[in-house]
Motif scaffolding. Structure first.
Motif, PDB file in Angstrom:
ATOM      1  N   ASN A  35     -20.720 -28.552  -1.317  1.00  0.00           N
ATOM      2  CA  ASN A  35     -19.504 -27.967  -0.732  1.00  0.00           C
ATOM      3  C   ASN A  35     -18.817 -28.952   0.198  1.00  0.00           C
ATOM      4  OD1 ASN A  35     -18.750 -26.593   2.155  1.00  0.00           O
ATOM      5  ND2 ASN A  35     -17.741 -25.571   0.438  1.00  0.00           N
ATOM      6  N   ASP A  36     -17.507 -29.099   0.013  1.00  0.00           N
ATOM      7  CA  ASP A  36     -16.679 -29.874   0.933  1.00  0.00           C
ATOM      8  C   ASP A  36     -15.230 -29.449   0.675  1.00  0.00           C
ATOM      9  OD1 ASP A  36     -17.222 -32.730   2.622  1.00  0.00           O
ATOM     10  OD2 ASP A  36     -15.126 -32.320   2.073  1.00  0.00           O
ATOM     11  N   VAL A  37     -14.447 -29.339   1.733  1.00  0.00           N
ATOM     12  CA  VAL A  37     -13.055 -28.927   1.529  1.00  0.00           C
ATOM     13  C   VAL A  37     -12.252 -29.989   0.804  1.00  0.00           C
ATOM     14  CG1 VAL A  37     -12.967 -27.314   3.460  1.00  0.00           C
ATOM     15  CG2 VAL A  37     -12.464 -29.728   3.860  1.00  0.00           C
ATOM     16  N   ASP A  38     -12.746 -31.218   0.762  1.00  0.00           N
ATOM     17  CA  ASP A  38     -12.097 -32.324   0.053  1.00  0.00           C
ATOM     18  C   ASP A  38     -12.814 -32.523  -1.280  1.00  0.00           C
ATOM     19  OD1 ASP A  38     -10.982 -34.680  -0.852  1.00  0.00           O
ATOM     20  OD2 ASP A  38     -11.041 -35.660   1.112  1.00  0.00           O
ATOM     21  N   LEU A  39     -12.106 -32.305  -2.377  1.00  0.00           N
ATOM     22  CA  LEU A  39     -12.726 -32.360  -3.696  1.00  0.00           C
ATOM     23  C   LEU A  39     -13.236 -33.745  -4.052  1.00  0.00           C
ATOM     24  CD1 LEU A  39     -13.440 -31.045  -6.399  1.00  0.00           C
ATOM     25  CD2 LEU A  39     -11.100 -31.525  -7.171  1.00  0.00           C
ATOM     26  N   ASP A  40     -12.522 -34.789  -3.666  1.00  0.00           N
ATOM     27  CA  ASP A  40     -12.899 -36.135  -4.104  1.00  0.00           C
ATOM     28  C   ASP A  40     -14.309 -36.531  -3.654  1.00  0.00           C
ATOM     29  OD1 ASP A  40     -10.539 -36.428  -5.457  1.00  0.00           O
ATOM     30  OD2 ASP A  40      -9.539 -37.593  -3.892  1.00  0.00           O
ATOM     31  N   PRO A  41     -14.648 -36.434  -2.364  1.00  0.00           N
ATOM     32  CA  PRO A  41     -16.017 -36.798  -1.990  1.00  0.00           C
ATOM     33  C   PRO A  41     -17.056 -35.839  -2.554  1.00  0.00           C
ATOM     34  CG  PRO A  41     -14.833 -35.934  -0.097  1.00  0.00           C
ATOM     35  CD  PRO A  41     -13.821 -36.143  -1.177  1.00  0.00           C
ATOM     36  N   ALA A  42     -16.721 -34.556  -2.663  1.00  0.00           N
ATOM     37  CA  ALA A  42     -17.666 -33.609  -3.251  1.00  0.00           C
ATOM     38  C   ALA A  42     -17.961 -33.984  -4.699  1.00  0.00           C
ATOM     39  CB  ALA A  42     -17.112 -32.192  -3.160  1.00  0.00           C
ATOM     40  N   ALA A  58     -19.581 -29.018  -7.720  1.00  0.00           N
ATOM     41  CA  ALA A  58     -18.771 -29.141  -6.515  1.00  0.00           C
ATOM     42  C   ALA A  58     -18.130 -27.802  -6.172  1.00  0.00           C
ATOM     43  CB  ALA A  58     -17.688 -30.195  -6.708  1.00  0.00           C
ATOM     44  N   ASN A  59     -17.923 -27.589  -4.882  1.00  0.00           N
ATOM     45  CA  ASN A  59     -17.238 -26.398  -4.399  1.00  0.00           C
ATOM     46  C   ASN A  59     -16.393 -26.807  -3.200  1.00  0.00           C
ATOM     47  OD1 ASN A  59     -17.332 -24.207  -2.085  1.00  0.00           O
ATOM     48  ND2 ASN A  59     -17.334 -23.078  -4.014  1.00  0.00           N
ATOM     49  N   THR A  60     -15.144 -26.326  -3.157  1.00  0.00           N
ATOM     50  CA  THR A  60     -14.229 -26.741  -2.096  1.00  0.00           C
ATOM     51  C   THR A  60     -13.809 -25.588  -1.181  1.00  0.00           C
ATOM     52  OG1 THR A  60     -12.330 -26.465  -3.571  1.00  0.00           O
ATOM     53  CG2 THR A  60     -13.320 -28.663  -3.450  1.00  0.00           C
ATOM     54  N   ASP A  61     -14.560 -24.506  -1.161  1.00  0.00           N
ATOM     55  CA  ASP A  61     -14.200 -23.377  -0.310  1.00  0.00           C
ATOM     56  C   ASP A  61     -14.337 -23.719   1.167  1.00  0.00           C
ATOM     57  OD1 ASP A  61     -13.510 -21.032  -1.983  1.00  0.00           O
ATOM     58  OD2 ASP A  61     -15.488 -21.401  -2.839  1.00  0.00           O
ATOM     59  N   ASP A  62     -13.482 -23.101   1.970  1.00  0.00           N
ATOM     60  CA  ASP A  62     -13.545 -23.185   3.429  1.00  0.00           C
ATOM     61  C   ASP A  62     -14.672 -22.270   3.887  1.00  0.00           C
ATOM     62  OD1 ASP A  62     -13.224 -22.965   6.167  1.00  0.00           O
ATOM     63  OD2 ASP A  62     -11.115 -22.385   6.087  1.00  0.00           O
ATOM     64  N   VAL A  63     -15.719 -22.834   4.483  1.00  0.00           N
ATOM     65  CA  VAL A  63     -16.893 -22.037   4.825  1.00  0.00           C
ATOM     66  C   VAL A  63     -16.616 -21.056   5.958  1.00  0.00           C
ATOM     67  CG1 VAL A  63     -18.545 -23.730   4.000  1.00  0.00           C
ATOM     68  CG2 VAL A  63     -17.767 -23.832   6.385  1.00  0.00           C
ATOM     69  N   ALA A  64     -15.548 -21.273   6.732  1.00  0.00           N
ATOM     70  CA  ALA A  64     -15.206 -20.357   7.819  1.00  0.00           C
ATOM     71  C   ALA A  64     -14.234 -19.271   7.368  1.00  0.00           C
ATOM     72  CB  ALA A  64     -14.624 -21.126   9.001  1.00  0.00           C
ATOM     73  N   ASP A  65     -13.882 -19.276   6.097  1.00  0.00           N
ATOM     74  CA  ASP A  65     -13.048 -18.221   5.518  1.00  0.00           C
ATOM     75  C   ASP A  65     -13.966 -17.197   4.865  1.00  0.00           C
ATOM     76  OD1 ASP A  65     -10.236 -17.343   4.411  1.00  0.00           O
ATOM     77  OD2 ASP A  65     -11.590 -17.361   2.678  1.00  0.00           O
ATOM     78  N   TRP A  66     -13.742 -15.916   5.157  1.00  0.00           N
ATOM     79  CA  TRP A  66     -14.674 -14.881   4.689  1.00  0.00           C
ATOM     80  C   TRP A  66     -14.776 -14.858   3.168  1.00  0.00           C
ATOM     81  CZ3 TRP A  66     -18.242 -12.632   7.396  1.00  0.00           C
ATOM     82  CH2 TRP A  66     -18.875 -11.482   6.920  1.00  0.00           C
ATOM     83  N   ALA A  67     -13.629 -14.806   2.483  1.00  0.00           N
ATOM     84  CA  ALA A  67     -13.649 -14.784   1.019  1.00  0.00           C
ATOM     85  C   ALA A  67     -14.141 -16.121   0.465  1.00  0.00           C
ATOM     86  CB  ALA A  67     -12.256 -14.464   0.478  1.00  0.00           C
ATOM     87  N   GLY A  68     -13.780 -17.214   1.123  1.00  0.00           N
ATOM     88  CA  GLY A  68     -14.219 -18.524   0.660  1.00  0.00           C
ATOM     89  C   GLY A  68     -15.722 -18.676   0.728  1.00  0.00           C
ATOM     90  N   SER A  69     -16.334 -18.232   1.822  1.00  0.00           N
ATOM     91  CA  SER A  69     -17.784 -18.338   1.947  1.00  0.00           C
ATOM     92  C   SER A  69     -18.490 -17.422   0.953  1.00  0.00           C
ATOM     93  CB  SER A  69     -18.221 -18.023   3.375  1.00  0.00           C
ATOM     94  OG  SER A  69     -17.856 -16.709   3.744  1.00  0.00           O
ATOM     95  N   GLU A  70     -17.890 -16.284   0.667  1.00  0.00           N
ATOM     96  CA  GLU A  70     -18.458 -15.400  -0.348  1.00  0.00           C
ATOM     97  C   GLU A  70     -18.412 -16.071  -1.717  1.00  0.00           C
ATOM     98  OE1 GLU A  70     -18.170 -10.693  -1.577  1.00  0.00           O
ATOM     99  OE2 GLU A  70     -16.355 -11.697  -0.843  1.00  0.00           O
ATOM    100  N   ASN A  71     -17.315 -16.756  -2.011  1.00  0.00           N
ATOM    101  CA  ASN A  71     -17.198 -17.459  -3.288  1.00  0.00           C
ATOM    102  C   ASN A  71     -18.165 -18.633  -3.368  1.00  0.00           C
ATOM    103  OD1 ASN A  71     -15.672 -17.841  -5.878  1.00  0.00           O
ATOM    104  ND2 ASN A  71     -15.283 -19.835  -4.937  1.00  0.00           N
ATOM    105  N   LEU A  72     -18.442 -19.263  -2.245  1.00  0.00           N
ATOM    106  CA  LEU A  72     -19.410 -20.357  -2.215  1.00  0.00           C
ATOM    107  C   LEU A  72     -20.778 -19.872  -2.694  1.00  0.00           C
ATOM    108  CD1 LEU A  72     -20.524 -23.139  -1.377  1.00  0.00           C
ATOM    109  CD2 LEU A  72     -20.691 -22.253   0.969  1.00  0.00           C
ATOM    110  N   ILE A  73     -21.226 -18.741  -2.169  1.00  0.00           N
ATOM    111  CA  ILE A  73     -22.512 -18.194  -2.591  1.00  0.00           C
ATOM    112  C   ILE A  73     -22.448 -17.782  -4.061  1.00  0.00           C
ATOM    113  CG2 ILE A  73     -24.205 -16.382  -2.176  1.00  0.00           C
ATOM    114  CD1 ILE A  73     -23.889 -18.614   0.040  1.00  0.00           C
TER     115      ILE A  73
END
Length: 290
Positions: A35-42, A58-73
C-alpha cells in the motif's frame, strides 16, 4: 520461510521502512499487499517482489480514509483469499515548534498516523472477528509503528509525538480487545534513515570497517516479520524499540509510588507530598532534542 503462506498488508510500503518490510515478508514466503498513495513506488516494490519469485499486489488507498482503508483490507481478501498480518507503517512529518504549529499541520499528522492506524485495524479486526465467530479462529497479527518521539517526546514534533504516543496506547488497548478473536497486537518504535529522517541520521552511515549501516531501514524489518509469524502468538500488547542491531522492550506506563492520607488532601499539604513522590520516583527519560 517463517511466514510462508501468510498474507500481509503493509501500509506506506512504497519507500523507506515500509518497502523494507514488504520485501522482507516476501522473502520469507508471504504474499504482500503493497500500500502507498503513490502508485509508482508501490508498483516498483511489487515488481521487485515478483522478479524474486514472490507474490504481491499494489494498493493506493488512503489509509486514513474510512472507505479507503476498508478497500485496502478487501484487496488482500480478493487477491489472496485471506488476511493474516496488518503492518501499519504509513506516515509523514510536518515538524514545527508547538508555538508555531498550525491547525492544518496538527490535523494532517494526527490524521495520517493515528487515524491511519485505527481505520485499517478496525476493518481488519472486523474480518477476523467474523472468522472467529464462524468457527475459523484466526492466528492473526497487527504490528503498529510508534516512535521514540511517541514514547519520550521530541522537541519540534509535538503533532508527531502526540500521534505516536496515541498509537502506543491504541496498541495496548487493541491487544486487550482483539485477543479473544485470535489476534495479537504489538508496536515497534524504530530508528532508521528514511525520507523523514535522512537529514537527522545523515552521519550514521555505513561504517567502513564493518560495512554495517546502522540506520538502514532493512534493520527494522526482521523483528516485524517475526512478530507477523505464528511463532509470536504469545507476545501481545508490547512496544519494541529497534534500530541497527539493537532490539529492546520499552517499559510501559506503570503505577508509581503512592502516599495515601485516607482522606481528602488540602492544597497546602500537597507541596511536601509531591516533593517526596518526585524524589522517590525514577527520573523520566529526557525528551529528544531538549
Amino acid at each position: 520461510m517463517i511466514v510462508e503462506g501468510r498474507v500481509v498488508v503493509v501500509t506506506g510500503a512504497g519507500r523507506g521502512i515500509g518497502r523494507a518490510h514488504a520485501l522482507a515478508f516476501a522473502r520469507e514466503g508471504a504474499s504482500v499487499v503493497v500500500n502507498d498513495v503513490d502508485l509508482d513506488p508501490a508498483s516498483a516494490v511489487v515488481e521487485e517482489i515478483e522478479a524474486a519469485g514472490g507474490k504481491a499486489v499494489a494498493n493506493t488507498d488512503d489509509v486514513a480514509d474510512w472507505a479507503g482503508s476498508e478497500n485496502l483490507i478487501a484487496t488482500a481478501l480478493e487477491s489472496f483469499g485471506r488476511l493474516d498480518v496488518l503492518v501499519n507503517n504509513a506516515g509523514f512529518l510536518r515538524d514545527r515548534m508547538l508555538v508555531n504549529l498550525s491547525e492544518d499541520e496538527w490535523d494532517a499528522v494526527v490524521r495520517v498516523h493515528l487515524k491511519g492506524h485505527f481505520a485499517p485495524m478496525r476493518h481488519a479486526a472486523a474480518h477476523w472477528r467474523a472468522e472467529s465467530k464462524a468457527g475459523r479462529r484466526p492466528d492473526a497479527r497487527i504490528i503498529n509503528t510508534s516512535s521514540g518521539a511517541g514514547l519520550f517526546g521530541s522537541v519540534g514534533q509535538g503533532n508527531y509525538t502526540a500521534a505516536k504516543a496515541g498509537i502506543a496506547g491504541l496498541t495496548v488497548n487493541a491487544a486487550a480487545e482483539f485477543g479473544r478473536y485470535g489476534v495479537t497486537v504489538n508496536a515497534i518504535a524504530p530508528a532508521a534513515r528514511t525520507r523523514m529522517t535522512e537529514v537527522a541520521f545523515a552521519e550514521n552511515m555505513a561504517k567502513p570497517e564493518t560495512g554495517f549501516d546502522a540506520m538502514a531501514p532493512e534493520n527494522v524489518s526482521p523483528l516485524v516479520v517475526w512478530l507477523g509469524s505464528a511463532e509470536s502468538a504469545a507476545v501481545t500488547g508490547r512496544v519494541f524499540e529497534v534500530d541497527g542491531g539493537r532490539v529492546s522492550l520499552a517499559d510501559p506506563w506503570r503505577h508509581g509510588v503512592v502516599e495515601d492520607k485516607g482522606a481528602r488532601w488540602e492544597p497546602s499539604e500537597l507541596g511536601p507530598v509531591v516533593g517526596r513522590l518526585v524524589a522517590s520516583a525514577p527520573a523520566p527519560e529526557p525528551v529528544y532534542g531538549a
